[in-house]
Design an enzyme around this catalytic site. Sequence first.
Site, short mmCIF file in Angstrom:
data_model
loop_
_atom_site.label_atom_id
_atom_site.label_comp_id
_atom_site.label_asym_id
_atom_site.label_seq_id
_atom_site.Cartn_x
_atom_site.Cartn_y
_atom_site.Cartn_z
N ALA A 178 60.82 58.83 40.69
CA ALA A 178 59.73 59.70 41.11
C ALA A 178 60.21 61.04 41.66
O ALA A 178 59.45 62.01 41.71
CB ALA A 178 58.89 59.00 42.18
N ARG B 190 39.37 43.59 54.57
CA ARG B 190 38.28 42.94 55.30
C ARG B 190 38.81 42.08 56.44
O ARG B 190 38.24 42.04 57.52
CB ARG B 190 37.45 42.08 54.33
CG ARG B 190 36.56 42.88 53.40
CD ARG B 190 35.58 41.98 52.66
NE ARG B 190 36.28 41.06 51.78
CZ ARG B 190 36.50 41.29 50.49
NH1 ARG B 190 36.08 42.42 49.94
NH2 ARG B 190 37.12 40.41 49.74
N VAL C 218 43.42 48.49 32.40
CA VAL C 218 43.12 48.29 30.98
C VAL C 218 43.86 47.08 30.40
O VAL C 218 43.25 46.17 29.87
CB VAL C 218 43.41 49.56 30.17
CG1 VAL C 218 43.12 49.33 28.69
CG2 VAL C 218 42.59 50.72 30.69
N ILE D 66 50.82 46.23 30.03
CA ILE D 66 51.03 47.05 28.84
C ILE D 66 50.67 48.51 29.16
O ILE D 66 49.53 48.79 29.52
CB ILE D 66 50.15 46.57 27.67
CG1 ILE D 66 50.40 45.10 27.37
CG2 ILE D 66 50.39 47.43 26.43
CD1 ILE D 66 49.44 44.51 26.34
N GLY E 238 43.93 28.07 37.08
CA GLY E 238 43.78 29.36 37.75
C GLY E 238 43.62 30.54 36.82
O GLY E 238 43.61 31.69 37.27
N GLU F 73 37.89 32.02 36.68
CA GLU F 73 37.18 31.93 37.95
C GLU F 73 36.18 30.77 37.90
O GLU F 73 35.83 30.25 36.84
CB GLU F 73 36.43 33.23 38.23
CG GLU F 73 37.31 34.47 38.27
CD GLU F 73 38.19 34.53 39.51
OE1 GLU F 73 37.88 33.80 40.48
OE2 GLU F 73 39.17 35.28 39.51
N ASP G 272 34.40 41.89 30.55
CA ASP G 272 35.69 42.45 30.95
C ASP G 272 36.39 43.15 29.78
O ASP G 272 36.87 44.27 29.90
CB ASP G 272 36.58 41.33 31.51
CG ASP G 272 37.98 41.79 31.83
OD1 ASP G 272 38.16 42.47 32.86
OD2 ASP G 272 38.90 41.50 31.05
N LYS H 215 37.31 47.37 29.17
CA LYS H 215 38.63 47.89 28.80
C LYS H 215 38.60 48.59 27.45
O LYS H 215 39.23 49.65 27.27
CB LYS H 215 39.63 46.74 28.79
CG LYS H 215 39.81 46.08 30.16
CD LYS H 215 40.60 44.79 30.06
CE LYS H 215 40.77 44.15 31.43
NZ LYS H 215 41.48 42.85 31.34
#
Length: 455
Positions: free
Chosen positions: A50, A62, A151, A155, A206, A209, A220, A224
């Site tokens: 960087a 939260r 997205v 990748i 997992g 959901e 979803d 994307k």
Amino acid sequence: MFSDPASRPALAHSAATGAPLRVGMIGIGTVGIGTWRVLQRNQTAIAGRAGRAIEILAVAARNLTRAAQLLGDAPGVALTSDPLQLATRPDIDVLVEVAGGTGPAREWVLAAIAHGKHVVTANKALLAEHGNEIFAAAHQRGVAVAYEGAVAVSIPIVKALREGLAANQVEWVADIVNGTTNFILTRMREAGLGFDEALAEAQALGYAEADPSFDVDGIDAAHKTALLAANAFGMPVRFSQAHVEGIRALQAVDVACAERLGYRVKLLGIARLQDAGVQLRVHPALVPADHLLAAVNGAMNGVLVKGDASGITMHYGAGAGSETTASAVIADLIDMARQTLDGRRPCVPGLAFHPHAQVDRPVLPMASVRTAHYLRVPLARREAMAELAAALGARGVTPVTMSVHVQPSGAHAGLHALIVTAPVADGVAQHAAGQMEGLSACCGPVARLRIERLD
């Protein structure tokens, strides 16, 4: 209260040449903690790439007690339950939003932009639904919005479209960008599971959901794909106009019959540029079993891009995960650090094309899209094939191959005609499939799936 920045430990300044990039992060869930850990672990290499260190000054969460435990009571990192404090805090250069959701996240991001801060987000729903407003605000204020992690996770497909393939007129993009549905489809094919069984397995592991609607209904993937189309074709984000179908209705018999015919079923996102506009669609489709996308299995993602100069390029990687998404988030932070190293404003456009060059291309209706089709017709009698072929031809659909499949057991036990058609408008194929259910040769609902050649 926020701690004094002077109390923060130095982070690998020997590898850096400029003042640190100061970051405020909203969210310390899966992606947030992955981002924190990778930044800490790889700080020397990151600073070297960087040109300066990247430091998280403050985190909004939260549950502040849990956040402190996850961060290991990191000295110099302030915690707050008010995300807007980070969006307006003067000593923060970049707001990282990895909390998810759309309503509050929109408010936080727009507030940060209004206060002259750059934004990095992994929130595809936010950008699919509010991206045009957010990108316009960022352009007006002279700040950047980066979203590689939104997205295709690991990748770097946004950078590929924006940079590596920038010389091309992109002809089409085809993607598998939802790891949950790809895992389910893989298990349906490999183990012969029904959709419900494969979904339960994905939830137990997992990958899915408790409420899997966002994934299995194609939303979803459509978020994307809409972002990919905007980057590929220089158009606004058009998620609301995309054609979206999920995989809930997909039957195990069709996955098995597709395999028998030399295809595999995938949930595909397709963005294709045509003279009249852009195809923008997400739906299950058959792809040839020897195609590159057919080999994208489990929870992995894959994106194909066809450019006029480059030809077809394949981009493949993990479709989920804490540090895999963090890799993309931090890559965006490194870009921000490089672009602003000398104090200049970044000039990389949010959607690959500069705003003055964008074209408001229309999204074509699904009924006009031409593809080949797979039809499975439950047969009342074996000798009805000629009758089916004639009925299809009368309705403007040309069968290319026809075969009889015997399903030995289960809900779809019996004889089935398996038909692959020549390319035809989607509306014509849909009407023909519906009309066939009224024939005496047919004894049940006709299954129809599109076939994508992608060459």
